[in-house]
Scaffold this active site. Structure first.
Site, PDB file in Angstrom:
ATOM      1  N   GLY A   5      -2.326  11.553   9.641  1.00  0.00           N
ATOM      2  CA  GLY A   5      -2.834  11.429   8.281  1.00  0.00           C
ATOM      3  C   GLY A   5      -4.348  11.427   8.215  1.00  0.00           C
ATOM      4  O   GLY A   5      -5.011  10.631   8.872  1.00  0.00           O
ATOM      5  N   GLY A   7      -6.181  10.834   5.454  1.00  0.00           N
ATOM      6  CA  GLY A   7      -6.644  10.162   4.241  1.00  0.00           C
ATOM      7  C   GLY A   7      -7.729   9.148   4.582  1.00  0.00           C
ATOM      8  O   GLY A   7      -8.367   9.221   5.637  1.00  0.00           O
ATOM      9  N   PHE A   8      -7.924   8.182   3.688  1.00  0.00           N
ATOM     10  CA  PHE A   8      -8.983   7.195   3.913  1.00  0.00           C
ATOM     11  C   PHE A   8      -8.734   6.379   5.181  1.00  0.00           C
ATOM     12  O   PHE A   8      -9.651   6.095   5.933  1.00  0.00           O
ATOM     13  CB  PHE A   8      -9.096   6.271   2.703  1.00  0.00           C
ATOM     14  CG  PHE A   8      -9.730   6.930   1.519  1.00  0.00           C
ATOM     15  CD1 PHE A   8     -11.100   7.129   1.482  1.00  0.00           C
ATOM     16  CD2 PHE A   8      -8.967   7.376   0.454  1.00  0.00           C
ATOM     17  CE1 PHE A   8     -11.701   7.744   0.399  1.00  0.00           C
ATOM     18  CE2 PHE A   8      -9.559   8.001  -0.633  1.00  0.00           C
ATOM     19  CZ  PHE A   8     -10.925   8.189  -0.655  1.00  0.00           C
ATOM     20  N   GLU A 164      -5.422   5.921 -16.448  1.00  0.00           N
ATOM     21  CA  GLU A 164      -6.467   6.939 -16.447  1.00  0.00           C
ATOM     22  C   GLU A 164      -5.939   8.273 -16.969  1.00  0.00           C
ATOM     23  O   GLU A 164      -6.600   8.953 -17.756  1.00  0.00           O
ATOM     24  CB  GLU A 164      -7.053   7.061 -15.043  1.00  0.00           C
ATOM     25  CG  GLU A 164      -7.854   5.801 -14.693  1.00  0.00           C
ATOM     26  CD  GLU A 164      -8.344   5.716 -13.258  1.00  0.00           C
ATOM     27  OE1 GLU A 164      -9.363   5.048 -13.023  1.00  0.00           O
ATOM     28  OE2 GLU A 164      -7.708   6.296 -12.358  1.00  0.00           O
ATOM     29  N   ASP A 297      -1.688   2.669   2.714  1.00  0.00           N
ATOM     30  CA  ASP A 297      -0.611   2.387   1.767  1.00  0.00           C
ATOM     31  C   ASP A 297       0.742   2.179   2.434  1.00  0.00           C
ATOM     32  O   ASP A 297       1.641   1.576   1.836  1.00  0.00           O
ATOM     33  CB  ASP A 297      -0.480   3.546   0.759  1.00  0.00           C
ATOM     34  CG  ASP A 297      -1.678   3.644  -0.167  1.00  0.00           C
ATOM     35  OD1 ASP A 297      -2.624   2.867   0.026  1.00  0.00           O
ATOM     36  OD2 ASP A 297      -1.658   4.499  -1.058  1.00  0.00           O
ATOM     37  N   GLN A 313      -9.877   0.955  -0.406  1.00  0.00           N
ATOM     38  CA  GLN A 313     -10.584  -0.020   0.423  1.00  0.00           C
ATOM     39  C   GLN A 313      -9.625  -0.728   1.378  1.00  0.00           C
ATOM     40  O   GLN A 313     -10.011  -1.069   2.498  1.00  0.00           O
ATOM     41  CB  GLN A 313     -11.349  -1.012  -0.430  1.00  0.00           C
ATOM     42  CG  GLN A 313     -10.546  -1.621  -1.546  1.00  0.00           C
ATOM     43  CD  GLN A 313     -11.293  -2.736  -2.252  1.00  0.00           C
ATOM     44  OE1 GLN A 313     -12.107  -3.412  -1.643  1.00  0.00           O
ATOM     45  NE2 GLN A 313     -11.007  -2.925  -3.524  1.00  0.00           N
TER      46      GLN A 313
END
Lengths: 442, 442
Positions: A5, A7-8, A164, A297, A313
């Site tokens: 992965g 991602g972040f 949003e 996550d 974060q």
């Protein structure tokens, strides 16, 4: 070692180990890292995909100990320390699983094609296609009820993404498209935000939830809290509030509810929580396998008795902790437990409104929005993207426009054109009505 | 009146008649106008689709006498003055046919999926996907011959689009991706530009063709003039030069050859030229139907005995002429013949090189490129897009990077991962070679 992965979480691990004596294979099924907090802006045509996505290879190109591989992991075998791919295997000594989570249809997987979620660039483009095609269809439709169904947008789930999305959809109706169409009355646009809990932004303090709801309502979003979606089909949704059931005719339904861990977690053979996330040890490794970490996550972990939220974060701090643990191993030191530090949360609801919570401080309104804006610009990866994002937003903001309203991909079925013309009942006041006639006066 | 097509021709007609006493229905199967001269920059990841595409509704939103319709015309019946759509009909008194042309596979339509052309945003994204996936596949491949086939890019047709694509592909290999991969040697990248005529940019003066060819060769593009493609399959192409046939192993083949008028032209029932374009009267109307005009790439017309080229300025000038003719009709005046004024042509071949011809003046090199750049910025529709394009280019130019390298859509088959690892022969010098080992030393 192998990182699953980009991602972040995964990228943070790779970057934190830049100078460590490890050889890293970083695997992702996409070639790009995605700045997911702004994905709703792509779905609502304010940003280009390229503004918030950046090639993973480019992020780590200067880091000689990282090799990037475009591939999808199918399973993990902790016993033999191998990752199974579609077309091969990778051995590891250390493994970081950072494949994230997606939304959950709560067992109703048949709803997925009817109510797309927002996790990838493709998702965002599909939502953009549906939203702007709905306006095209409404422009063609002469039956008022059918037109209203095209102009009704249902967003399921009032977490940050749902709020949003709904705020942006409201503004599209009120401002962006107000002058573009000849037969659509902007006040007919209806955005419904459906939430099972008793308020929007359930993770925020109640005061900010109330402020967010007021902001949404100003943008003609109808907020329906305590409501569950009990059916979805091509023509709309069924909402259930208590024992009362209501049918809403809507041609566009978007899904932003629930959490479901990446299916890869099941192959680890360790306990998962109800949402399919891996219940990790205090150091983020999995039970019995200190060489396997789950970050981001996909990890179900708590800090000081509170669950760590599934936000950027959390993933970045988890990734940094996993990297520190590996370095501690290499140095023959003991690992410490993961400690999550909440740096605050924020969500935006449109052109000038946001809610921000940092520690005990709570803000909403214009300055909260300004703060949100600066912080997001700052975090978007890459200098180029930062400039492009600033400009796109500045333009959208100044003009109320959304420039990236391309509809690409299949158009599908729109109301037939015979509905328009002299016989179709014009919906707009006389000044605009003349254009519905297809003859020139001369 | 009805305008078919929201390209340069159709939009020019609509805007020129802003103050005329006509009601216009502007029909396009896409919701966006596309600045096609820069489409190759989307295909090669230097620009976002949103940078060069703009919603047609937004272009004409202030013009009350225009109604925009997202629909595809299937046929035209000049006798009854009706346009047949998929799902309805439109009556007209005046009709502008501006549906353009596409490339031609010269009867080999089976080649289309193997060698995509570049006409729409979808085409550009498909080409981008194929080009950057080829690099991913090459990174996985350990067989040198198979890797070379992944790194060989064939561009068929050396008109402006082909030359610009080939130049950009050469630069991607030399500069953009040089440091992103661990097992690809940039000098192994091979771009072949195949042209049936005896020189590249056949519409330009021979001196500029020679300059363009030199620029291309500096970017490791092999130019093959006088060569025809006689077969295309999934593994490469067959080239025929005279009576000699050569097979080129290439996994990526792009098509930029030939011209074929929009199939709509056939329903007009008037003579077409060999490329399926409508042979128009001197005033751009079709024989026997002065109320039907064909403008842009779909019109086969001559001015002073020379064919009007299928470029933006031809479409815009033709559109302006059709609008003038309609206004003349309304004023009871006589129509004049269409006179094409060649304002020059230009093509760019990469970071610092272009060829420009204006009247008798011919330029090539850096200043020609600067001129090309300023002019294209100026013409890109919309202030926002102009700024975004300037920034994207400035960034690409300064850094040799291309930021929009997202691979979206299906990934398809890549070489299996077992090809990489300790057993796969590393292709790079020892300094980089270590990363091919999947074990950490500690």
């Amino acid at each position: 070692m192998v990182i699953l992965g980009g991602g972040f979480g995964g990228l943070t691990v790779a970057k934190a180990l830049a100078k460590a004596p490890v050889q890293i294979t970083l695997l992702d099924r996409r070639n790009h890292h995605l700045f997911q907090p702004l994905l709703y802006q792509v779905a609502t045509a304010a940003l280009n995909p390229g503004d918030i996505a950046y090639p993973i290879r480019a992020v780590v190109k200067a880091q000689a100990n990282v090799r990037v591989l475009l591939a999808e992991a199918r399973a993990i075998d902790p016993a033999t320390r191998r990752v199974v791919l579609d077309d091969g295997e990778l051995a590891y000594d250390y493994l970081i699983v950072a494949t994230g989570a997606t939304h959950s249809y709560f067992g109703h997987d048949a709803w997925a094609p009817l109510a797309p979620g927002l996790k990838s660039v493709e998702d965002a483009l599909e939502i953009r296609r549906r939203v702007f095609l709905a306006y095209e269809a409404a422009e063609r439709e002469s039956d008022p009820g059918a037109q209203r169904a095209w102009l009704t947008f249902v967003v399921v789930g009032a977490g940050a993404t749902g709020v949003e999305l709904a705020g942006a959809l409201g503004e599209i109706g009120l401002h962006t498209l107000a002058r573009d169409f000849r037969r659509i009355d902007p006040t007919q646009v209806r955005v419904l935000l459906v939430e099972g809990r008793d308020r929007v932004l359930g993770g925020y303090p109640p005061k900010l939830s109330a402020a967010a709801q007021r902001s949404l309502e100003k943008r003609q979003v109808e907020v329906r809290c305590g409501a569950r979606v009990t059916a979805v089909d091509g023509d709309g949704v069924e909402l259930t509030v208590g024992d009362r059931t209501e049918r809403v005719a809507a041609r566009t339904v978007l899904w932003a509810a629930g959490v479901e861990g990446s299916p890869l977690a099941r192959s680890l053979g360790v306990p998962l929580d109800g949402a399919g996330r891996v219940v990790v040890e205090p150091d983020l490794s999995i039970p019995g396998h200190p060489e396997v970490f789950v970050v981001g996550d996909l990890a179900a972990c708590t800090c000081d008795g509170k669950p760590v939220p599934g936000v950027c974060q959390g993933a970045m701090q988890g990734g940094a902790h996993a990297a520190r643990s590996i370095e501690a191993d290499l140095a023959g030191k003991a690992r410490g437990p993961f400690r999550y530090r909440d740096r605050g949360s924020m969500a935006t609801i449109g052109r000038t409104s946001a809610v921000v919570q940092i520690g005990r401080a709570q803000h909403h309104g214009f300055f909260a929005w300004l703060f949100w804006w600066v912080l997001h610009i700052f975090y978007v990866i890459g200098f180029r993207n930062r400039l492009a994002v600033i400009l796109s937003w500045a333009w959208s903001w100044l003009t109320f426009q959304r420039g990236v309203r391309l509809i690409t991909g299949p158009v599908g079925a729109l109301p037939p054109v015979r509905d328009i013309g002299a016989d179709g009942a014009p919906l707009l006041p006389p000044a605009a009505r003349t254009v519905a006639v297809d003859r020139e006066p001369a």
